[in-house]
Design a protein around this motif. Sequence first.
Motif, PDB file in Angstrom:
ATOM      1  N   ASN A  54      -1.325  19.823   8.246  1.00 40.51           N
ATOM      2  CA  ASN A  54      -0.026  20.496   8.161  1.00 40.51           C
ATOM      3  C   ASN A  54       1.051  19.756   8.953  1.00 40.51           C
ATOM      4  OD1 ASN A  54       0.358  23.091   6.598  1.00 40.51           O
ATOM      5  ND2 ASN A  54      -1.710  23.324   7.440  1.00 40.51           N
ATOM      6  N   VAL A 113      -7.645  13.562  -0.965  1.00 40.72           N
ATOM      7  CA  VAL A 113      -6.800  12.982  -2.016  1.00 40.72           C
ATOM      8  C   VAL A 113      -5.829  12.018  -1.346  1.00 40.72           C
ATOM      9  CG1 VAL A 113      -5.012  13.476  -3.721  1.00 40.72           C
ATOM     10  CG2 VAL A 113      -7.006  14.979  -3.520  1.00 40.72           C
ATOM     11  N   GLY A 159       1.790  32.545   5.445  1.00 43.14           N
ATOM     12  CA  GLY A 159       0.824  33.641   5.495  1.00 43.14           C
ATOM     13  C   GLY A 159      -0.071  33.634   4.273  1.00 43.14           C
ATOM     14  N   LEU A 160      -1.164  34.387   4.368  1.00 43.80           N
ATOM     15  CA  LEU A 160      -2.117  34.438   3.265  1.00 43.80           C
ATOM     16  C   LEU A 160      -1.477  34.999   1.985  1.00 43.80           C
ATOM     17  CD1 LEU A 160      -5.354  35.611   5.121  1.00 43.80           C
ATOM     18  CD2 LEU A 160      -4.492  33.314   4.810  1.00 43.80           C
ATOM     19  N   LEU A 202      -5.945  26.633   7.383  1.00 47.03           N
ATOM     20  CA  LEU A 202      -5.552  27.330   8.620  1.00 47.03           C
ATOM     21  C   LEU A 202      -6.279  28.661   8.781  1.00 47.03           C
ATOM     22  CD1 LEU A 202      -1.729  26.655   8.425  1.00 47.03           C
ATOM     23  CD2 LEU A 202      -3.219  25.887  10.269  1.00 47.03           C
ATOM     24  N   THR A 205      -8.663  31.716  14.660  1.00 45.78           N
ATOM     25  CA  THR A 205      -7.365  31.111  14.968  1.00 45.78           C
ATOM     26  C   THR A 205      -6.254  31.720  14.138  1.00 45.78           C
ATOM     27  OG1 THR A 205      -6.224  29.006  15.351  1.00 45.78           O
ATOM     28  CG2 THR A 205      -7.490  29.187  13.319  1.00 45.78           C
ATOM     29  N   CYS A 206      -6.613  32.465  13.100  1.00 46.45           N
ATOM     30  CA  CYS A 206      -5.565  32.885  12.157  1.00 46.45           C
ATOM     31  C   CYS A 206      -5.362  34.397  12.169  1.00 46.45           C
ATOM     32  CB  CYS A 206      -5.927  32.377  10.762  1.00 46.45           C
ATOM     33  SG  CYS A 206      -5.032  33.138   9.412  1.00 46.45           S
ATOM     34  N   HIS A 230      -4.307  38.050  12.038  1.00 47.00           N
ATOM     35  CA  HIS A 230      -4.038  39.262  12.805  1.00 47.00           C
ATOM     36  C   HIS A 230      -4.110  40.455  11.854  1.00 47.00           C
ATOM     37  CE1 HIS A 230      -2.153  36.099  15.146  1.00 47.00           C
ATOM     38  NE2 HIS A 230      -2.080  36.898  16.192  1.00 47.00           N
ATOM     39  N   TRP A 231      -3.534  40.242  10.658  1.00 47.69           N
ATOM     40  CA  TRP A 231      -3.514  41.324   9.670  1.00 47.69           C
ATOM     41  C   TRP A 231      -3.422  40.718   8.276  1.00 47.69           C
ATOM     42  CZ3 TRP A 231       0.659  40.534  13.053  1.00 47.69           C
ATOM     43  CH2 TRP A 231       1.754  39.896  12.472  1.00 47.69           C
ATOM     44  N   GLU A 239     -11.103  19.524  -1.126  1.00 48.95           N
ATOM     45  CA  GLU A 239     -10.756  19.840   0.266  1.00 48.95           C
ATOM     46  C   GLU A 239     -11.205  18.696   1.182  1.00 48.95           C
ATOM     47  OE1 GLU A 239      -9.050  21.984   2.188  1.00 48.95           O
ATOM     48  OE2 GLU A 239      -9.839  20.825   3.860  1.00 48.95           O
ATOM     49  N   GLN A 240     -10.294  18.234   2.026  1.00 50.84           N
ATOM     50  CA  GLN A 240     -10.612  17.080   2.881  1.00 50.84           C
ATOM     51  C   GLN A 240     -11.577  17.432   4.031  1.00 50.84           C
ATOM     52  OE1 GLN A 240      -7.021  15.753   4.841  1.00 50.84           O
ATOM     53  NE2 GLN A 240      -6.735  17.698   5.907  1.00 50.84           N
ATOM     54  N   GLN A 250       1.872  27.704   1.740  1.00 48.79           N
ATOM     55  CA  GLN A 250       2.819  28.160   2.757  1.00 48.79           C
ATOM     56  C   GLN A 250       4.106  27.345   2.820  1.00 48.79           C
ATOM     57  OE1 GLN A 250       0.986  28.064   6.619  1.00 48.79           O
ATOM     58  NE2 GLN A 250       1.196  25.868   6.822  1.00 48.79           N
TER      59      GLN A 250
HETATM   60  C1  LIG Z   1      -2.307  31.232  14.804  1.00 53.38           C
HETATM   61  C2  LIG Z   1      -2.100  31.676  13.393  1.00 53.38           C
HETATM   62  C3  LIG Z   1      -1.979  33.021  13.099  1.00 53.38           C
HETATM   63  C4  LIG Z   1      -1.778  33.441  11.782  1.00 53.38           C
HETATM   64  N1  LIG Z   1      -1.762  34.780  11.495  1.00 53.38           N
HETATM   65  C5  LIG Z   1      -1.692  35.186  10.194  1.00 53.38           C
HETATM   66  C6  LIG Z   1      -1.836  36.551   9.845  1.00 53.38           C
HETATM   67  O1  LIG Z   1      -2.066  37.419  10.678  1.00 53.38           O
HETATM   68  N2  LIG Z   1      -1.729  36.902   8.538  1.00 53.38           N
HETATM   69  C7  LIG Z   1      -1.492  35.987   7.554  1.00 53.38           C
HETATM   70  O2  LIG Z   1      -1.416  36.362   6.384  1.00 53.38           O
HETATM   71  N3  LIG Z   1      -1.360  34.679   7.856  1.00 53.38           N
HETATM   72  C8  LIG Z   1      -1.462  34.251   9.146  1.00 53.38           C
HETATM   73  N4  LIG Z   1      -1.355  32.926   9.455  1.00 53.38           N
HETATM   74  C9  LIG Z   1      -0.880  31.983   8.428  1.00 53.38           C
HETATM   75  C10 LIG Z   1      -1.933  31.566   7.441  1.00 53.38           C
HETATM   76  O3  LIG Z   1      -3.114  31.193   8.089  1.00 53.38           O
HETATM   77  C11 LIG Z   1      -1.390  30.359   6.658  1.00 53.38           C
HETATM   78  O4  LIG Z   1      -0.065  30.570   6.248  1.00 53.38           O
HETATM   79  C12 LIG Z   1      -2.233  30.127   5.405  1.00 53.38           C
HETATM   80  O5  LIG Z   1      -3.612  30.109   5.739  1.00 53.38           O
HETATM   81  C13 LIG Z   1      -1.815  28.802   4.763  1.00 53.38           C
HETATM   82  O6  LIG Z   1      -2.582  28.599   3.616  1.00 53.38           O
HETATM   83  P1  LIG Z   1      -2.326  27.370   2.661  1.00 53.38           P
HETATM   84  O7  LIG Z   1      -3.431  27.366   1.685  1.00 53.38           O
HETATM   85  O8  LIG Z   1      -0.926  27.393   2.187  1.00 53.38           O
HETATM   86  O9  LIG Z   1      -2.395  26.067   3.608  1.00 53.38           O
HETATM   87  P2  LIG Z   1      -3.588  25.476   4.482  1.00 53.38           P
HETATM   88  O10 LIG Z   1      -4.399  26.556   5.072  1.00 53.38           O
HETATM   89  O11 LIG Z   1      -2.968  24.484   5.389  1.00 53.38           O
HETATM   90  O12 LIG Z   1      -4.491  24.741   3.418  1.00 53.38           O
HETATM   91  C14 LIG Z   1      -4.210  23.454   2.948  1.00 53.38           C
HETATM   92  C15 LIG Z   1      -5.543  22.749   2.751  1.00 53.38           C
HETATM   93  O13 LIG Z   1      -5.320  21.490   2.148  1.00 53.38           O
HETATM   94  C16 LIG Z   1      -6.205  20.556   2.707  1.00 53.38           C
HETATM   95  N5  LIG Z   1      -5.631  19.231   2.494  1.00 53.38           N
HETATM   96  C17 LIG Z   1      -4.488  18.742   3.024  1.00 53.38           C
HETATM   97  N6  LIG Z   1      -4.275  17.482   2.577  1.00 53.38           N
HETATM   98  C18 LIG Z   1      -5.314  17.190   1.751  1.00 53.38           C
HETATM   99  C19 LIG Z   1      -5.651  16.051   1.006  1.00 53.38           C
HETATM  100  N7  LIG Z   1      -4.884  14.960   0.995  1.00 53.38           N
HETATM  101  N8  LIG Z   1      -6.804  16.067   0.272  1.00 53.38           N
HETATM  102  C20 LIG Z   1      -7.612  17.159   0.255  1.00 53.38           C
HETATM  103  N9  LIG Z   1      -7.323  18.279   0.978  1.00 53.38           N
HETATM  104  C21 LIG Z   1      -6.178  18.297   1.707  1.00 53.38           C
HETATM  105  C22 LIG Z   1      -6.258  20.957   4.164  1.00 53.38           C
HETATM  106  O14 LIG Z   1      -7.397  20.429   4.813  1.00 53.38           O
HETATM  107  C23 LIG Z   1      -6.256  22.474   4.069  1.00 53.38           C
HETATM  108  O15 LIG Z   1      -7.571  22.990   4.000  1.00 53.38           O
HETATM  109  C24 LIG Z   1      -1.615  32.487  10.753  1.00 53.38           C
HETATM  110  C25 LIG Z   1      -1.765  31.132  11.039  1.00 53.38           C
HETATM  111  C26 LIG Z   1      -2.027  30.728  12.340  1.00 53.38           C
HETATM  112  C27 LIG Z   1      -2.259  29.265  12.592  1.00 53.38           C
END
Ligand SMILES: Cc1cc2nc3c(=O)[nH]c(=O)nc-3n(C[C@H](O)[C@H](O)[C@H](O)COP(=O)(O)OP(=O)(O)OC[C@H]3O[C@@H](n4cnc5c(N)ncnc54)[C@H](O)[C@@H]3O)c2cc1C
Length: 507
Positions: free
Chosen positions: A430, A246, A471-472, A43, A56-57, A59-60, A35-36, A464
């Motif tokens: 992102n 990375v 979403g999660l 998110l 920041t994320c 809601h449910w 993780e960077q 995502q």
């Molecule tokens: C305002 C808001 C409200 C939301 N509400 C909801 C909700 O109510 N319910 C729900 O389920 N979801 C919700 N979401 C969506 C949810 O937060 C995201 O879809 C989900 O967290 C994305 O997860 P991910 O692991 O795919 O991506 P990310 O969370 O973007 O994780 C990717 C990770 O990779 C790391 N990374 C990137 N490039 C590199 C690299 N080169 N080397 C090492 N590490 C790297 C990043 O730092 C990051 O930690 C919300 C999001 C926001 C912003």
Amino acid sequence: MMLGSSKIVVIGGGIAGLCAGVYAQTCGYQAEVLEQHTTAGGLATSWKRGDYRFETCIHWLVGSSREGLLNAQWREVFDIDRLTFHYAEEYQRVESDGGRSLRVYSNVDRMEAEFMREAPGDADEIKAFTAAIRVLADLPMQDLINGSWRRRAWAMLRLAPRLPLLQHWAAMSAANYGKCFKSDLLRRFFGDSGTAEMSVIALVFMFAWMNRSNAGYPIGGSKAIIDLVVERFRASGGTLRTDVKVEKIIVENDVATGVHLANGETIVADWVISAADGHAAIYDLLGGEYKSDSVDRLYAEQPVFPSYVQVSLGVAQDLSKEPGHLAHILGEPLQVDPQTALTTVTFRIFHYDPTFAPPGKTAITCFLPTFNFAYWVALQRNDPARYEAEKSRIADAVVAVLVRRLPGLRERIETVDVSTPATVIRFTGNWKGSMEGFLPTPGSLFASRRQTLPGLGRLLRVGQWVSPGGGLPTGLMTARAAIQSICRQDGVPFLPQATARTNGHAA
Ligand SMILES: Cc1cc2nc3c(=O)[nH]c(=O)nc-3n(C[C@H](O)[C@H](O)[C@H](O)COP(=O)(O)OP(=O)(O)OC[C@H]3O[C@@H](n4cnc5c(N)ncnc54)[C@H](O)[C@@H]3O)c2cc1C
């Protein structure tokens, strides 16, 4: 293959990367998540400022109910019973500057009654919408996703007659659906948001899950979930490294064999999983070597969820009588940046989460969607003083809106924090600072994206950017599917303990 000897390196420690790590460990692999940022979560995060924590994320969380869709899968990656869920009676209150208000209840019967009170002239549309929620709430989605073949077949039989209804709702955007209503408040509720190009069926699903109490808010916010997944990952022997970026995915003979880090280190692995930003993985970490016209088209044409400015306020006031989620329709638009003027702003008043502020105080966040990420990134880089001034201007405008509703609040504000799309990009990488990846628009909703890339072996993508809607749950499901695919190709049982349990051999 010898279990325990194969290594999976996972790029990104958001929910998707962490879930992939847990599944990998459970199946006997050695997983290393890179993780960077200084903390895991991506998110799914919050931050502490003084007495307050600002979410920041979440809601449910779909899957919060023991009997509900996805709950069994969440159990595979963390101890969900250690979370306490809050189920809001009111999903949102919509209010106008003029003092009119509409309560959007989580329970479909109450929602229907309230909508009918507000807008008797929209009775037909209201009844159609709430009927769709009831139908989706009753579909056996868990069986469809993860049932035995018998249960899946039965679920398909029940689903088949509903398909035309699903298609009807999937084909319409929320923006267009809003126009079907005569009531201004209902029009604004459906049509006035940063995600109004999204298919309206996403809203129908959301309310179906809420109606079933399967979309609760976890006390402690997204950090509470992430901490538990990290705990499970570490307890199972996985390695989480933070502060490591990375820079490149190593490929030999069209097979991914490891990663190069920005600190000069090389990590060799049997499999590489990218749980990082989708665009960066394809075009930067792999230098655009493994893609197709359809991948290019997707990134060029498919709309994404917006980025956002978030104004967070710590207020020395008990606001427990206020709605937890408030959409305020403005008389005058709020100018967020040169391309973005909002006519509705939404507030989350976190009186229901005691971990976010001391007794008698409240954390409030205001979410301001914008697609103008480039403006914010350039401003932060080229003119830091104006960047700070713009953040203050927006915070003042948001406070002014709130004070009209809650006179006297201004004097009680103890903490003000403003994040922008530049913040989202800096901390998570992102693409376009998007909050949730590709928007599930009419037509793209059920489009599944490949987790592989054309011509490249031993690399899988999760998170995502792999499944429209983000979403999660997407992180969980794509991680599960990726490890399942790896196990299949390696001839290794997927989730051996679970298999043993279902065979009657308790693990
Ligand atoms: C305002 C808001 C409200 C939301 N509400 C909801 C909700 O109510 N319910 C729900 O389920 N979801 C919700 N979401 C969506 C949810 O937060 C995201 O879809 C989900 O967290 C994305 O997860 P991910 O692991 O795919 O991506 P990310 O969370 O973007 O994780 C990717 C990770 O990779 C790391 N990374 C990137 N490039 C590199 C690299 N080169 N080397 C090492 N590490 C790297 C990043 O730092 C990051 O930690 C919300 C999001 C926001 C912003």
